[in-house]
Design a protein around this motif. Structure first.
Motif, PDB file in Angstrom:
ATOM      1  N   HIS A  37       0.870  -1.169   0.000  1.00 49.90           N
ATOM      2  CA  HIS A  37       0.000   0.000   0.000  1.00 49.90           C
ATOM      3  C   HIS A  37       0.912   1.226   0.000  1.00 49.90           C
ATOM      4  CE1 HIS A  37      -3.256  -2.760   0.844  1.00 49.90           C
ATOM      5  NE2 HIS A  37      -2.541  -3.240   1.830  1.00 49.90           N
ATOM      6  N   ILE A  38       1.050   1.861  -1.163  1.00 54.08           N
ATOM      7  CA  ILE A  38       1.991   2.954  -1.357  1.00 54.08           C
ATOM      8  C   ILE A  38       1.249   4.285  -1.285  1.00 54.08           C
ATOM      9  CG2 ILE A  38       3.746   3.946  -2.880  1.00 54.08           C
ATOM     10  CD1 ILE A  38       4.438   1.105  -1.972  1.00 54.08           C
ATOM     11  N   MET A  39       1.645   5.140  -0.354  1.00 54.16           N
ATOM     12  CA  MET A  39       1.039   6.459  -0.221  1.00 54.16           C
ATOM     13  C   MET A  39       1.839   7.441  -1.059  1.00 54.16           C
ATOM     14  SD  MET A  39       0.691   9.654   1.230  1.00 54.16           S
ATOM     15  CE  MET A  39       1.852   9.797   2.550  1.00 54.16           C
ATOM     16  N   VAL A  40       1.144   8.141  -1.952  1.00 58.13           N
ATOM     17  CA  VAL A  40       1.767   9.108  -2.855  1.00 58.13           C
ATOM     18  C   VAL A  40       1.130  10.463  -2.584  1.00 58.13           C
ATOM     19  CG1 VAL A  40       2.212   9.715  -5.268  1.00 58.13           C
ATOM     20  CG2 VAL A  40       2.074   7.296  -4.595  1.00 58.13           C
ATOM     21  N   GLU A  41       1.950  11.495  -2.418  1.00 56.98           N
ATOM     22  CA  GLU A  41       1.454  12.853  -2.195  1.00 56.98           C
ATOM     23  C   GLU A  41       1.424  13.613  -3.510  1.00 56.98           C
ATOM     24  OE1 GLU A  41       4.391  14.524   0.401  1.00 56.98           O
ATOM     25  OE2 GLU A  41       3.419  13.734   2.195  1.00 56.98           O
ATOM     26  N   PHE A  42       0.329  14.304  -3.742  1.00 57.51           N
ATOM     27  CA  PHE A  42       0.230  15.251  -4.853  1.00 57.51           C
ATOM     28  C   PHE A  42       0.145  16.629  -4.216  1.00 57.51           C
ATOM     29  CE2 PHE A  42      -0.823  11.352  -6.851  1.00 57.51           C
ATOM     30  CZ  PHE A  42      -0.571  11.499  -8.202  1.00 57.51           C
ATOM     31  N   VAL A  43       0.973  17.573  -4.687  1.00 60.09           N
ATOM     32  CA  VAL A  43       1.018  18.892  -4.053  1.00 60.09           C
ATOM     33  C   VAL A  43       0.680  20.004  -5.052  1.00 60.09           C
ATOM     34  CG1 VAL A  43       2.672  18.171  -2.285  1.00 60.09           C
ATOM     35  CG2 VAL A  43       3.511  19.158  -4.403  1.00 60.09           C
ATOM     36  N   GLN A  44       0.238  21.135  -4.474  1.00 64.82           N
ATOM     37  CA  GLN A  44      -0.092  22.350  -5.210  1.00 64.82           C
ATOM     38  C   GLN A  44      -1.069  22.069  -6.351  1.00 64.82           C
ATOM     39  OE1 GLN A  44       0.593  24.106  -2.828  1.00 64.82           O
ATOM     40  NE2 GLN A  44       1.933  25.706  -3.598  1.00 64.82           N
ATOM     41  N   ASP A  45      -0.773  22.477  -7.584  1.00 62.80           N
ATOM     42  CA  ASP A  45      -1.719  22.300  -8.689  1.00 62.80           C
ATOM     43  C   ASP A  45      -1.897  20.842  -9.098  1.00 62.80           C
ATOM     44  OD1 ASP A  45       0.929  22.321  -9.647  1.00 62.80           O
ATOM     45  OD2 ASP A  45       0.316  22.996 -11.634  1.00 62.80           O
ATOM     46  N   ASP A  48      -5.280  18.530  -8.263  1.00 59.74           N
ATOM     47  CA  ASP A  48      -6.449  18.449  -9.147  1.00 59.74           C
ATOM     48  C   ASP A  48      -6.390  17.254 -10.098  1.00 59.74           C
ATOM     49  OD1 ASP A  48      -7.459  20.738  -7.976  1.00 59.74           O
ATOM     50  OD2 ASP A  48      -6.568  22.069  -9.483  1.00 59.74           O
ATOM     51  N   LEU A  49      -5.213  16.668 -10.300  1.00 60.42           N
ATOM     52  CA  LEU A  49      -5.084  15.510 -11.183  1.00 60.42           C
ATOM     53  C   LEU A  49      -5.919  14.326 -10.691  1.00 60.42           C
ATOM     54  CD1 LEU A  49      -1.239  15.512 -11.906  1.00 60.42           C
ATOM     55  CD2 LEU A  49      -3.074  16.312 -13.406  1.00 60.42           C
ATOM     56  N   LEU A  50      -6.201  14.277  -9.393  1.00 62.94           N
ATOM     57  CA  LEU A  50      -6.916  13.130  -8.827  1.00 62.94           C
ATOM     58  C   LEU A  50      -8.426  13.243  -8.962  1.00 62.94           C
ATOM     59  CD1 LEU A  50      -4.784  12.664  -5.593  1.00 62.94           C
ATOM     60  CD2 LEU A  50      -4.506  11.555  -7.810  1.00 62.94           C
ATOM     61  N   ASN A  51      -8.936  14.380  -9.409  1.00 58.99           N
ATOM     62  CA  ASN A  51     -10.381  14.617  -9.444  1.00 58.99           C
ATOM     63  C   ASN A  51     -11.159  13.609 -10.284  1.00 58.99           C
ATOM     64  OD1 ASN A  51     -10.010  16.812  -7.775  1.00 58.99           O
ATOM     65  ND2 ASN A  51     -10.173  18.314  -9.416  1.00 58.99           N
ATOM     66  N   SER A  52     -10.579  13.099 -11.355  1.00 62.14           N
ATOM     67  CA  SER A  52     -11.329  12.219 -12.253  1.00 62.14           C
ATOM     68  C   SER A  52     -11.081  10.735 -11.991  1.00 62.14           C
ATOM     69  CB  SER A  52     -10.997  12.551 -13.704  1.00 62.14           C
ATOM     70  OG  SER A  52      -9.621  12.370 -13.950  1.00 62.14           O
ATOM     71  N   PHE A  53     -10.462  10.399 -10.864  1.00 59.59           N
ATOM     72  CA  PHE A  53     -10.167   9.000 -10.549  1.00 59.59           C
ATOM     73  C   PHE A  53     -11.028   8.517  -9.389  1.00 59.59           C
ATOM     74  CE2 PHE A  53      -6.582  10.467 -12.943  1.00 59.59           C
ATOM     75  CZ  PHE A  53      -6.278   9.385 -13.751  1.00 59.59           C
ATOM     76  N   THR A  54     -11.248   7.180  -9.324  1.00 58.35           N
ATOM     77  CA  THR A  54     -12.094   6.603  -8.285  1.00 58.35           C
ATOM     78  C   THR A  54     -11.392   5.418  -7.621  1.00 58.35           C
ATOM     79  OG1 THR A  54     -13.178   5.150  -9.878  1.00 58.35           O
ATOM     80  CG2 THR A  54     -14.231   7.270  -9.443  1.00 58.35           C
TER      81      THR A  54
END
Length: 127
Positions: A37-45, A48-54
């Motif tokens: 189970h790999i935790m990945v951080e998305f920062v700043q702009d 928003d890349l994660l908005n279309s994923f489920t």
């Protein structure tokens, strides 16, 4: 570097400090003998890349490894690592029977047999 697996969790966007630093966490579960189970951080702009994923969706995440040094109030130096995502792509589920990017091939039964074939007709193809 890349991590492939299924999305286990998509966190809410968090905002920190007076400058509005934004962070959003994604957990991807790898599909191998011992899943991780790999935790990945998305920062700043990139949050928003994660908005279309489920959750449950197979993905490939492009990542960078980050390391920091911190000295605590007692003068001890500590080191911290993080995994930062910068791109995420949907993957076709395993076993779907297609090569990625190729259209599906219909079964042979989908084609009607030719009954008016005259082998003496010449075509104009040069080969």
């Amino acid at each position: 570097m890349e991590v492939e697996g299924k999305i286990k969790l998509i966190g809410e966007t968090q905002t920190f400090g007076s400058n509005g630093f934004r962070k959003r966490e994604l957990v991807v579960t790898t599909e191998e003998q011992y899943p991780q189970h790999i935790m990945v951080e998305f920062v700043q702009d990139k949050t928003d890349l994660l908005n279309s994923f489920t959750v449950g969706q197979p993905v490939k995440v492009s990542i960078n490894l980050r390391g920091r040094e911190w000295t605590n109030p007692q003068g001890e130096v500590k080191y911290f690592n993080s995994i930062q995502g910068w791109r995420i792509e949907s993957l076709q589920p395993a076993g779907a029977g297609q090569t990625q990017g190729m259209p599906p091939v219909p079964p042979a039964e989908a084609f009607e047999p030719v009954d008016n074939l005259n082998e003496e007709d010449h075509d104009d193809l040069p080969f």
